[in-house]
Design an enzyme around this catalytic site. Structure first.
Site, PDB file in Angstrom:
ATOM      1  CG  LEU A   1      -0.122   0.887  -1.104  1.00  6.84           C
ATOM      2  CD1 LEU A   1      -0.996   1.946  -1.781  1.00  6.84           C
ATOM      3  CD2 LEU A   1       0.792   0.239  -2.129  1.00  6.84           C
ATOM      4  CG  ASP A   2       6.640   2.007   1.612  1.00  3.79           C
ATOM      5  OD1 ASP A   2       6.382   1.054   2.368  1.00  3.79           O
ATOM      6  OD2 ASP A   2       7.638   2.048   0.871  1.00  3.79           O
ATOM      7  NE  ARG A   3       2.655   9.339   7.561  1.00  7.86           N
ATOM      8  CZ  ARG A   3       2.862   9.855   8.768  1.00  7.86           C
ATOM      9  NH1 ARG A   3       3.811   9.348   9.544  1.00  7.86           N
ATOM     10  NH2 ARG A   3       2.138  10.851   9.209  1.00  7.86           N
TER      11      ARG A   3
END
Length: 403
Positions: A213-215
């Site tokens: 997942l993106d940060r």
């Protein structure tokens, strides 16, 4: 015959010859009075005893290489990743150095960093040593990081941390990842979720990310606890046998009839080296097909603007896919600092109380997959985090007729 003399204010008498002997020694030190000295002279007619050599200390045994047998849980893993797990505390640069030098062997043969180990392989690990001082410094740094918050410049050990658990058994772990936490270290980030989980669970023999997942994206993240589970789940993601549904709040009124976004994407780098993604023609040599399904969940109004809450399902897992697809359609995600409306983002951050939005409104809300061992269909749900829930609660619903 010596002459006896009594020193002033002393009760002890000394022979004059002994006093002369002491003075002649040139020690420059005054003897403490109390115990009388004798006038006996050493017998110089006998030769002095031979000097004795100091006993030899036992030689330390040279550190030995160790042989490790790869079990089924690590079959298929890259050699460099296998070594990093085996040689905990050894810098990655040193791990790659001993691979290049040939000190690491698989079944007595040289290997490369990207060589895949298989069950039953015998891996030779050369003796490696870490500085005790460096270890202590790294652990102290980890304590400070845990106390004051994780910074991207932090080195050494990751602080241990557990995350809200949505599902767990002997095969896999599903957590609700908070926004602002990377899933793994790298690219200027010292550590992420997986490193922190490994520190929190030192007894765990195997913990690997199934996907990413993106940060700044919150929500469901899967971690495999067995190699078999990792391979099975990753195969499900590749074959599009999973359903990954996100909640995204976008700027403007999304057209209800726009349900499929099929636009190819290309990765590129900014001048400063930061990674970006853009929509390109399908004929582009670097084009990667990306398919996103969109469904309107609610229409809202906030900060004198219209917004749409979407259910977004991705059929391909490209980097920044949802963010780029929605922005290219003219409806960027609220709070997106890479592909969003920057002026709108600033305005939303300044809203009073719970109406403020200080992060990207993208949440991995629902995930459906087949359990790698039992074959049972699993349906996980992660509720909106409080900050996003508060923003939607303060927004005004828009009647369907106005869509």
């Amino acid at each position: 015959m010596g002459v006896w003399t009594k020193l002033p204010d002393k009760s002890t008498t000394y022979s004059l010859s002994l006093v002369k002997h002491i003075i002649g020694a040139g020690s420059g030190k005054t003897r403490r009075p109390g115990k009388p000295l004798t006038a006996t002279q050493p017998d110089r007619s006998r030769p002095p005893p031979p000097l004795q050599a100091p006993p030899e200390l036992p030689a330390k045994a040279a550190p030995q290489a160790t042989l490790v047998t790869v079990d089924a849980d690590f079959a298929g893993q890259r050699l460099d990743n296998f070594l990093i797990r085996q040689l905990k505390g050894v810098p990655k640069t040193h791990v790659y150095r001993i691979i290049r030098s040939g000190e690491v062997r698989i079944n007595k043969g040289r290997a490369q960093a990207d060589t895949r180990v298989e069950a039953g392989d015998i891996v030779r690990l050369p003796p490696v040593r870490t500085s005790e001082r460096a270890d202590e410094k790294a652990r102290a740094m980890a304590v400070e990081v845990a106390r004051h918050g994780a910074a991207s410049t932090t080195g050494g050990y990751a602080p241990s941390r557990e995350f809200p658990i949505l599902f767990e058994d002997e095969h896999l772990l599903a957590i609700d990842k908070p926004a602002g936490v990377a899933v793994h270290g790298g690219s200027g980030v010292a550590f992420g979720v997986i490193e922190q989980l490994r520190m929190a669970r030192p007894e765990a023999r195997f913990l690997e990310l199934v996907h990413r997942l993106d940060r700044e994206t919150s929500g469901i993240l899967l971690v495999a606890k067995k190699r078999m589970a990792l391979k099975n789940l990753q195969e499900q993601f590749r074959e599009r046998e999973t359903d990954k549904i996100y909640l995204a709040l976008v700027s403007g009124a999304w057209p209800a009839n726009q349900k499929v976004l099929d636009a190819s994407l290309q990765k590129y780098l900014l001048p400063d080296g930061e990674r970006r993604v853009r929509v390109v023609d399908k004929a582009h040599p670097d084009a990667m097909r990306a398919v996103t399904l969109v469904k309107v969940k609610a229409a809202l109004a906030a900060a004198e603007r219209d917004f749409t809450l979407l259910e977004v399902t991705i059929k391909t897992g490209r980097t920044h896919q949802i963010r780029v697809h929605l922005a290219s359609a003219g409806h960027p995600i609220a709070g997106d600092d890479k592909y969003g409306d920057f002026e709108l983002n600033k305005a939303l951050q300044k809203e009073a109380g719970g109406a403020a939005l200080k992060r990207m409104f993208l949440h991995a809300w629902r995930l459906k997959f087949t359990h790698p061992s039992s074959g049972k269909r699993i349906d996980l749900l992660a509720a909106l985090p409080p900050d996003l829930e508060s923003f939607t609660a303060h927004a005004t619903p828009v009647p369907p007729a106005q869509l």
